[in-house]
Write a protein that holds these residues in place. Structure first.
Motif, PDB file in Angstrom:
ATOM      1  N   ILE A   8       0.842  -1.203   0.000  1.00  0.00           N
ATOM      2  CA  ILE A   8       0.000   0.000   0.000  1.00  0.00           C
ATOM      3  C   ILE A   8       0.876   1.252   0.000  1.00  0.00           C
ATOM      4  CG2 ILE A   8      -1.631   1.343   1.388  1.00  0.00           C
ATOM      5  CD1 ILE A   8      -2.791  -1.417   2.284  1.00  0.00           C
ATOM      6  N   THR A   9       1.920   1.242   0.816  1.00  0.00           N
ATOM      7  CA  THR A   9       2.826   2.391   0.874  1.00  0.00           C
ATOM      8  C   THR A   9       3.520   2.588  -0.464  1.00  0.00           C
ATOM      9  OG1 THR A   9       3.194   1.987   3.238  1.00  0.00           O
ATOM     10  CG2 THR A   9       4.751   3.437   2.127  1.00  0.00           C
ATOM     11  N   ASP A  10       3.988   1.513  -1.060  1.00  0.00           N
ATOM     12  CA  ASP A  10       4.639   1.617  -2.375  1.00  0.00           C
ATOM     13  C   ASP A  10       3.673   2.156  -3.424  1.00  0.00           C
ATOM     14  OD1 ASP A  10       6.890   0.608  -1.185  1.00  0.00           O
ATOM     15  OD2 ASP A  10       6.810  -1.353  -2.191  1.00  0.00           O
ATOM     16  N   ILE A  24      10.599   7.513 -10.424  1.00  0.00           N
ATOM     17  CA  ILE A  24      11.351   6.960  -9.295  1.00  0.00           C
ATOM     18  C   ILE A  24      12.064   5.707  -9.758  1.00  0.00           C
ATOM     19  CG2 ILE A  24      11.179   5.928  -7.005  1.00  0.00           C
ATOM     20  CD1 ILE A  24       8.771   7.637  -6.470  1.00  0.00           C
ATOM     21  N   ASP A  25      13.372   5.699  -9.576  1.00  0.00           N
ATOM     22  CA  ASP A  25      14.167   4.500  -9.853  1.00  0.00           C
ATOM     23  C   ASP A  25      13.801   3.450  -8.804  1.00  0.00           C
ATOM     24  OD1 ASP A  25      16.167   2.559 -10.067  1.00  0.00           O
ATOM     25  OD2 ASP A  25      17.691   4.030 -10.585  1.00  0.00           O
ATOM     26  N   ALA A  26      13.550   2.242  -9.221  1.00  0.00           N
ATOM     27  CA  ALA A  26      13.141   1.173  -8.310  1.00  0.00           C
ATOM     28  C   ALA A  26      14.131   0.964  -7.166  1.00  0.00           C
ATOM     29  CB  ALA A  26      12.954  -0.129  -9.080  1.00  0.00           C
ATOM     30  N   ALA A  27      15.397   1.251  -7.397  1.00  0.00           N
ATOM     31  CA  ALA A  27      16.408   1.083  -6.350  1.00  0.00           C
ATOM     32  C   ALA A  27      16.195   2.053  -5.188  1.00  0.00           C
ATOM     33  CB  ALA A  27      17.805   1.279  -6.938  1.00  0.00           C
ATOM     34  N   TRP A  28      15.505   3.170  -5.432  1.00  0.00           N
ATOM     35  CA  TRP A  28      15.267   4.174  -4.395  1.00  0.00           C
ATOM     36  C   TRP A  28      14.001   3.901  -3.585  1.00  0.00           C
ATOM     37  CZ3 TRP A  28      18.504   7.710  -2.577  1.00  0.00           C
ATOM     38  CH2 TRP A  28      19.595   8.038  -3.351  1.00  0.00           C
ATOM     39  N   ALA A  34      10.999   4.077   3.655  1.00  0.00           N
ATOM     40  CA  ALA A  34      11.471   4.281   5.027  1.00  0.00           C
ATOM     41  C   ALA A  34      11.249   5.732   5.459  1.00  0.00           C
ATOM     42  CB  ALA A  34      12.952   3.912   5.135  1.00  0.00           C
ATOM     43  N   ASN A  35      11.516   6.673   4.562  1.00  0.00           N
ATOM     44  CA  ASN A  35      11.311   8.081   4.879  1.00  0.00           C
ATOM     45  C   ASN A  35       9.835   8.375   5.110  1.00  0.00           C
ATOM     46  OD1 ASN A  35      10.729  11.003   4.029  1.00  0.00           O
ATOM     47  ND2 ASN A  35      12.943  10.996   4.339  1.00  0.00           N
ATOM     48  N   VAL A  36       8.963   7.828   4.264  1.00  0.00           N
ATOM     49  CA  VAL A  36       7.523   8.040   4.415  1.00  0.00           C
ATOM     50  C   VAL A  36       7.037   7.445   5.740  1.00  0.00           C
ATOM     51  CG1 VAL A  36       5.271   7.345   3.479  1.00  0.00           C
ATOM     52  CG2 VAL A  36       7.037   8.237   1.954  1.00  0.00           C
TER      53      VAL A  36
END
Length: 63
Positions: A8-10, A24-28, A34-36
């Motif tokens: 859900i967050t993603d 957004i690059d998937a690696a990020w 985590a920041n959210v």
């Protein structure tokens, strides 16, 4: 954290980025998630802090 919450967050991150025209690059994605999560956890603390009805906003903010 459960996989459902991560999904859900993603989805929220991806849809927000899309609305803002950001890619957004998937690696990020794990770092952004985590920041959210930290941001929402801190927002919950602020939201749950009891204020009396008589509380007034500060008229001047200084740094």
């Amino acid at each position: 954290m459960s996989d459902d919450i991560e999904d859900i967050t993603d989805a929220w991150i991806k849809s927000s980025a899309s609305m803002l025209g950001l890619s957004i690059d998937a690696a990020w994605l794990p770092s952004i998630r985590a920041n959210v999560e930290v941001t929402f956890r801190l927002a919950k603390l602020v939201d749950e802090f009891p204020l009396p009805d008589e509380a007034e906003p500060a008229p001047v903010f200084g740094a």
